[in-house]
Design a protein around this motif. Sequence first.
Motif, mmCIF file in Angstrom:
data_model
loop_
_atom_site.group_PDB
_atom_site.id
_atom_site.type_symbol
_atom_site.label_atom_id
_atom_site.label_comp_id
_atom_site.label_asym_id
_atom_site.label_seq_id
_atom_site.Cartn_x
_atom_site.Cartn_y
_atom_site.Cartn_z
ATOM 1 N N LEU A 219 98.255 40.897 -91.320
ATOM 2 C CA LEU A 219 97.015 40.211 -91.710
ATOM 3 C C LEU A 219 95.945 41.185 -92.201
ATOM 4 C CD1 LEU A 219 96.675 37.499 -88.919
ATOM 5 C CD2 LEU A 219 97.457 37.225 -91.269
ATOM 6 N N THR B 257 91.132 39.064 -92.367
ATOM 7 C CA THR B 257 90.728 37.905 -91.555
ATOM 8 C C THR B 257 90.376 38.339 -90.136
ATOM 9 O OG1 THR B 257 93.031 37.495 -90.949
ATOM 10 C CG2 THR B 257 92.170 36.278 -92.837
ATOM 11 N N ASP B 258 89.537 37.549 -89.494
ATOM 12 C CA ASP B 258 89.260 37.759 -88.075
ATOM 13 C C ASP B 258 88.966 36.410 -87.424
ATOM 14 O OD1 ASP B 258 86.610 37.104 -88.651
ATOM 15 O OD2 ASP B 258 86.029 39.195 -88.937
ATOM 16 N N PRO C 283 94.581 27.370 -87.557
ATOM 17 C CA PRO C 283 94.339 27.916 -86.225
ATOM 18 C C PRO C 283 95.445 27.409 -85.298
ATOM 19 C CG PRO C 283 92.819 26.105 -86.657
ATOM 20 C CD PRO C 283 93.582 26.366 -87.924
HETATM 21 N N1 IYR Z 1 95.293 31.636 -87.968
HETATM 22 C C1 IYR Z 1 94.680 32.949 -88.060
HETATM 23 C C2 IYR Z 1 95.620 34.024 -88.457
HETATM 24 C C3 IYR Z 1 96.216 33.971 -89.802
HETATM 25 C C4 IYR Z 1 97.586 33.893 -89.897
HETATM 26 C C5 IYR Z 1 98.208 33.963 -91.104
HETATM 27 I I1 IYR Z 1 100.206 33.990 -91.158
HETATM 28 C C6 IYR Z 1 97.455 34.066 -92.307
HETATM 29 O O1 IYR Z 1 98.089 34.125 -93.545
HETATM 30 C C7 IYR Z 1 96.079 34.152 -92.211
HETATM 31 C C8 IYR Z 1 95.459 34.079 -90.956
HETATM 32 C C9 IYR Z 1 93.442 32.901 -88.972
HETATM 33 O O2 IYR Z 1 93.220 31.896 -89.638
HETATM 34 O O3 IYR Z 1 92.687 33.868 -89.015
#
Ligand code: IYR
Length: 226
Positions: free
Chosen positions: A106, A111-112, A173
Amino acid sequence: MAPRLIPLSEYREYPIDEMRLRTADLLAEMRRRRSVRHFSTRPVPRDVVEDCIRIAMTAPSGANRQPWHFALVGDPEVKQRIRIAAEEEERSFYENRAPDEWLEALAPLGTDAKKPFLETAPYLIVVFAQLHGIDDDGTKVKHYYVNESVGIASGMLITALHHAGLACLTHTPAPMRFLNEILGRPPSEKPYLILVLGYPASDAQVPELSKKSFARACQIWDPEIA
Ligand code: IYR
């Protein structure tokens, strides 16, 4: 029961030149699509978003059971409840549950656990997958290929929103069951994804990413090509 059959009257064939042009145009258009995480608060016309959902509803599905439900959320209070619950899940994901390998994957996306876009974007479409249906007298109706069907419809929805000139983000999420409670959906419906949509913020930035090559994505088995 014998199917009632009607002529395929709405099909259209195009001359091959036109076929090429149409396809090249759509390719160029789809190559401009990016997942956006910075939205403007500027309102978008709801009728356009509703038509995009109608486009998704044309998707093929197992036994035509159409195992989807779309919750279109523009109410700021509901968006806020979704943001608060999603950020809580995301904090536990980023701080505890995510394996290092996943966090590394990621990292290029930046992203966080903070998801302000769940409130700034004018609309969220929460896509639910109906594990089974419920008919008018409350009896269970079997659904088939639920994930495939809802995935196809979601892809068509993303394409429709982009075609309309709207930006979106597929947001998942995990776990997402809190969405049933907030949106009053029955346990037979599983949240599939949240599509966050709107105009991009004027200063929106996106990670520099590339798509894999055609040769890696597609192997051609055709006698015409040696
Ligand atoms: N759900 C989390 C983590 C996430 C997972 C993936 I695989 C992604 O492509 C992007 C994010 C979030 O939304 O931050």
